[in-house]
Every structure is written in C-alpha cells, then in structure tokens.
Design a protein around this motif. Structure first.
Motif, PDB file in Angstrom:
ATOM      1  N   GLY A 143       0.787  -1.228   0.000  1.00 13.69           N
ATOM      2  CA  GLY A 143       0.000   0.000   0.000  1.00 13.69           C
ATOM      3  C   GLY A 143       0.823   1.285   0.000  1.00 13.69           C
ATOM      4  O   GLY A 143       0.298   2.351  -0.349  1.00 13.69           O
ATOM      5  N   VAL A 144       2.100   1.207   0.366  1.00 12.99           N
ATOM      6  CA  VAL A 144       2.898   2.431   0.481  1.00 12.99           C
ATOM      7  C   VAL A 144       3.105   3.081  -0.895  1.00 12.99           C
ATOM      8  O   VAL A 144       2.965   4.303  -1.049  1.00 12.99           O
ATOM      9  CB  VAL A 144       4.252   2.154   1.181  1.00 12.99           C
ATOM     10  CG1 VAL A 144       5.197   3.331   1.021  1.00 12.99           C
ATOM     11  CG2 VAL A 144       4.023   1.867   2.666  1.00 12.99           C
ATOM     12  N   ASN A 161      -0.689   7.298   8.184  1.00  8.62           N
ATOM     13  CA  ASN A 161      -1.194   5.930   8.325  1.00  8.62           C
ATOM     14  C   ASN A 161      -0.858   5.056   7.118  1.00  8.62           C
ATOM     15  O   ASN A 161      -0.851   3.837   7.217  1.00  8.62           O
ATOM     16  CB  ASN A 161      -2.718   5.931   8.492  1.00  8.62           C
ATOM     17  CG  ASN A 161      -3.131   6.642   9.763  1.00  8.62           C
ATOM     18  OD1 ASN A 161      -2.690   6.288  10.842  1.00  8.62           O
ATOM     19  ND2 ASN A 161      -3.966   7.657   9.617  1.00  8.62           N
ATOM     20  N   GLY A 162      -0.642   5.709   5.967  1.00 12.36           N
ATOM     21  CA  GLY A 162      -0.405   4.942   4.747  1.00 12.36           C
ATOM     22  C   GLY A 162       1.068   4.746   4.459  1.00 12.36           C
ATOM     23  O   GLY A 162       1.447   4.074   3.498  1.00 12.36           O
ATOM     24  N   GLN A 217       1.644   7.429  -4.730  1.00  8.25           N
ATOM     25  CA  GLN A 217       1.052   7.766  -6.037  1.00  8.25           C
ATOM     26  C   GLN A 217      -0.193   8.630  -5.867  1.00  8.25           C
ATOM     27  O   GLN A 217      -0.359   9.638  -6.565  1.00  8.25           O
ATOM     28  CB  GLN A 217       0.704   6.478  -6.797  1.00  8.25           C
ATOM     29  CG  GLN A 217       1.937   5.741  -7.318  1.00  8.25           C
ATOM     30  CD  GLN A 217       1.573   4.486  -8.104  1.00  8.25           C
ATOM     31  OE1 GLN A 217       0.557   3.861  -7.836  1.00  8.25           O
ATOM     32  NE2 GLN A 217       2.414   4.120  -9.053  1.00  8.25           N
ATOM     33  N   GLY A 218      -1.066   8.222  -4.930  1.00  5.74           N
ATOM     34  CA  GLY A 218      -2.286   8.994  -4.689  1.00  5.74           C
ATOM     35  C   GLY A 218      -1.974  10.421  -4.243  1.00  5.74           C
ATOM     36  O   GLY A 218      -2.661  11.370  -4.632  1.00  5.74           O
ATOM     37  N   LEU A 226      -1.891  10.662   5.632  1.00  2.96           N
ATOM     38  CA  LEU A 226      -0.870   9.881   4.941  1.00  2.96           C
ATOM     39  C   LEU A 226       0.026   9.121   5.897  1.00  2.96           C
ATOM     40  O   LEU A 226       0.549   8.062   5.553  1.00  2.96           O
ATOM     41  CB  LEU A 226       0.014  10.808   4.100  1.00  2.96           C
ATOM     42  CG  LEU A 226      -0.557  11.225   2.764  1.00  2.96           C
ATOM     43  CD1 LEU A 226       0.354  12.262   2.144  1.00  2.96           C
ATOM     44  CD2 LEU A 226      -0.666  10.027   1.851  1.00  2.96           C
ATOM     45  N   GLU A 277       1.150   2.930  -3.457  1.00  2.55           N
ATOM     46  CA  GLU A 277      -0.117   3.546  -3.877  1.00  2.55           C
ATOM     47  C   GLU A 277      -0.436   4.796  -3.055  1.00  2.55           C
ATOM     48  O   GLU A 277      -1.069   5.731  -3.553  1.00  2.55           O
ATOM     49  CB  GLU A 277      -1.264   2.540  -3.765  1.00  2.55           C
ATOM     50  CG  GLU A 277      -1.235   1.431  -4.801  1.00  2.55           C
ATOM     51  CD  GLU A 277      -0.130   0.390  -4.557  1.00  2.55           C
ATOM     52  OE1 GLU A 277       0.340   0.282  -3.408  1.00  2.55           O
ATOM     53  OE2 GLU A 277       0.258  -0.295  -5.520  1.00  2.55           O
ATOM     54  N   THR A 278      -0.004   4.813  -1.802  1.00  7.80           N
ATOM     55  CA  THR A 278      -0.202   6.010  -0.986  1.00  7.80           C
ATOM     56  C   THR A 278       0.552   7.194  -1.593  1.00  7.80           C
ATOM     57  O   THR A 278       0.008   8.296  -1.731  1.00  7.80           O
ATOM     58  CB  THR A 278       0.307   5.768   0.455  1.00  7.80           C
ATOM     59  OG1 THR A 278      -0.455   4.705   1.033  1.00  7.80           O
ATOM     60  CG2 THR A 278       0.153   7.008   1.309  1.00  7.80           C
TER      61      THR A 278
END
Lengths: 202, 202
Positions: free
Chosen positions: A158-159, A199-200, A164-165, A197, A161-162
């Motif tokens: 998930g990191v 948390n991500g 990238q988002g 963020l 994608e975090t």
C-alpha cells in the motif's frame, strides 16, 4: 568545419554561449506555453522572447515539438533538483513540509505549461506519443523523489499507492489553481492529508 | 408571435422539439470538445454533428462561449443525477464503491471536455470568468454529492478537507488518464486511498 582555425580558448566560450542560448530558449518556451497555451506558442514567438534569431532557435530545436517537449523536461529537471536541495536531510526532515513542497511542484508555471502540452497532445497526433513518454519519465522521477523525501518504504503493501495517490492529489490541486487562486483551501487540504498519509506510509 | 394561431396541442410538441434540439446540441458540444479541443470546437462543427442548422444552433446559444459552458454544465448535472441514482441508499452503502464512482466522474469525456474548456479559459479573456464561475458551481455540487454518499459529517474537524482532497485526487487521476489508459494503476490507488479515507471521515 570550414577553414577557420579555433583555439581551445575560443571554443569553450562558444560552447557556453550555445548552452546559454539553449537554456534561454527552454525557459522562454515554458513561460510562453504557460501564458499563451499551445496554439499561441510557436518557435518564432519563443525565439523573440528569448532574444534569439529564429534560425538559431531552429538550429537547437528543428521542430516545434522538439522545443516544447525539451522545455518541459528541462524545467521539470530543474524543479526536481531544487526540491532535492530543499531537503538535504531527506526523510529525516519534516514530512508535512515535504508534502507541501511536492504539491508546490504543481502550482507554478511549469505545471501550467505541462498542462497545455498534455491537453494539446490529447488531440494532436504528432505530439501524443512524445508527450505520453515525457509524462511517464517525469512522473517516474517525481515519484522517486517523493519516496526518497518522505522516507517511504515501498516494500510494505500500500505504500507505493499512498505516494502515487498523493502525487495525483497534487496534480488535481494544480488543476484547481488554474483559474483562481486556490492557495488558502489548498493549504488546509494538504495539512489534513499529510496527517492521513502518516497511516499509509507505515 | 405573428398571425399564426397555435393550439395547445401544437405548442407542446414544438417545445419538446426545441428541448430535444437543445439537448442534442449540448451533448454534441461536449463530445466535440473532448475529441477536438477548444480550437477545433466551433458552433458550426457542433451544429453539424448534432444535425441542426447553424441558425437554429445560434438561436439556442448566441455565442460559442454560451454553447460550451452550458454544455459542460448540462452534462455535469446529468452525471451528478446518475451518480445519485447509483447509490439510492447513500451513506448506508459500500464506501469503496462510492469512492470508485466519484473517481469515475473524472475519467470520461465530460472531464476531458471540461479540461479543454478550463485550459482555454486560462488564456482567453472572454472565457476566463465564466468558466471559473462554472467550475466553482460544478465543484460545489460534486462536493455536496460526495459528502452525502460518503456519509461524511462535516461538523467534525478535518472531514471537509478529507473529502476535498479526495476529489482533488480524483481530478489528478483524470489528468493521468488523458494520454494513456491508466485504469490498472488507478484501481490500486483508489483502493488504498479509500482505506486511508476511513481515518479522515471519523
């Protein structure tokens, strides 16, 4: 070439002049795109703005596409270097400040220029593939810097994608700033998402 | 007007025809903007695409600016209604699906058309203020729907900014989809951000 003998001493300044001319053209091209859009941006307009003859401009950049894609890439590299220099301590620094600086990449003339180029590329065949490739290259480099400065460990799920988002959000904030000064709202959104963020990224 | 007497029976279908013509023009205008950009989008091109005479088009929309701003607003309203209909249960539904549907607002022809209009408005004086106003109106409406469908309680600190940042990300994802099909990456980013969002909505 030709019969004129050139000493080492003469040659170096000539290269410097050529590099300086190239640089002036690239900077003028980005400023011109940002202000007048693709339709209003021709090699002649840029040459005049840079104080360079049209012939000299075409010597450096044979086509309009060459000039403007090179210009966006050059200024993007300049901004990346400046961003890295701003946080020499990298991940050890203030994450909130890093997020704000990443978002800032998308609110200046460079983003505006890039946006005009992307939009033109979406319906001009000779620009499309070149700009798509340029966008991918610049995007990868920005992602690399973001990961580095945020101290993000992309091996954790998930990191990636975090991050990238976050850059997608930055791009969207750039768009929201196109017609009006959106800085007050932007600051609040960035503060809130910088907190989320955390948390991500772990 | 004139001497022709019009019965109620004749008048209603005429209004219907006029409404249908208007609607065809608006839909053609968005499709045209999305495909050809602002420079390639004129009232004549749209009238031809809609199968309407240029005169009839100008009767409905006196200027090019009237036609294209009305078109983006009309299609945005259509999409908003469709989005609300998709989640009749609102906040009771699946939040991940709501986030995905909100992001979808920014990846189709409407976003493409709006993007062309925004970018043109950034350097065309007669478009600028109208499009800024339109963008603000459409943005407020999209925010309202997002709050409603996500069941977000904006009286809690940070919740408003969480939703705003989500819509900024959606806009950025739309931009990333302009030149290449970004759907695989987008799906992963949306899943991750939908998870992060949970912390920002409580």
């Amino acid at each position: 070439m030709g019969g004129v003998s050139t000493t080492e001493r003469d040659r170096v300044p000539k290269q410097d002049r050529s590099r300086a001319t190239r640089q002036r053209l690239l900077e003028a091209a980005v400023a011109c795109l940002a202000e007048h859009g693709w339709t209003g941006s021709t090699v002649s307009v840029v040459a005049e703005r840079a104080g360079v003859s049209r012939g000299a401009a075409q010597h450096h950049f044979p086509t309009r596409e060459d000039l403007f894609t090179a210009a966006v890439e050059y200024v993007a590299e300049e901004r990346s270097t400046a961003l890295r220099d701003l946080f020499p301590e990298g991940a050890a620094g203030d994450r909130q400040a890093v997020v704000a600086a990443l978002v800032d990449l998308y609110t200046g003339p460079l983003f505006r220029a890039a946006l005009h180029l992307w939009v033109a590329a979406s319906h001009e065949d000779q620009l499309g593939p070149r700009v798509a490739e340029l966008e991918a290259r610049v995007g990868r480099e920005t992602h690399r810097i973001a990961v580095e400065l945020l101290g993000a460990d992309e091996s954790r799920p998930g990191v990636r994608e975090t991050v990238q988002g976050l850059l997608d959000m930055a791009r969207g904030l750039g768009l929201a700033n196109l017609l009006t000064d959106d800085s007050a709202r932007r600051e609040r959104v960035v503060a809130q998402w910088a907190a989320l963020l955390e948390n991500g990224l772990v």
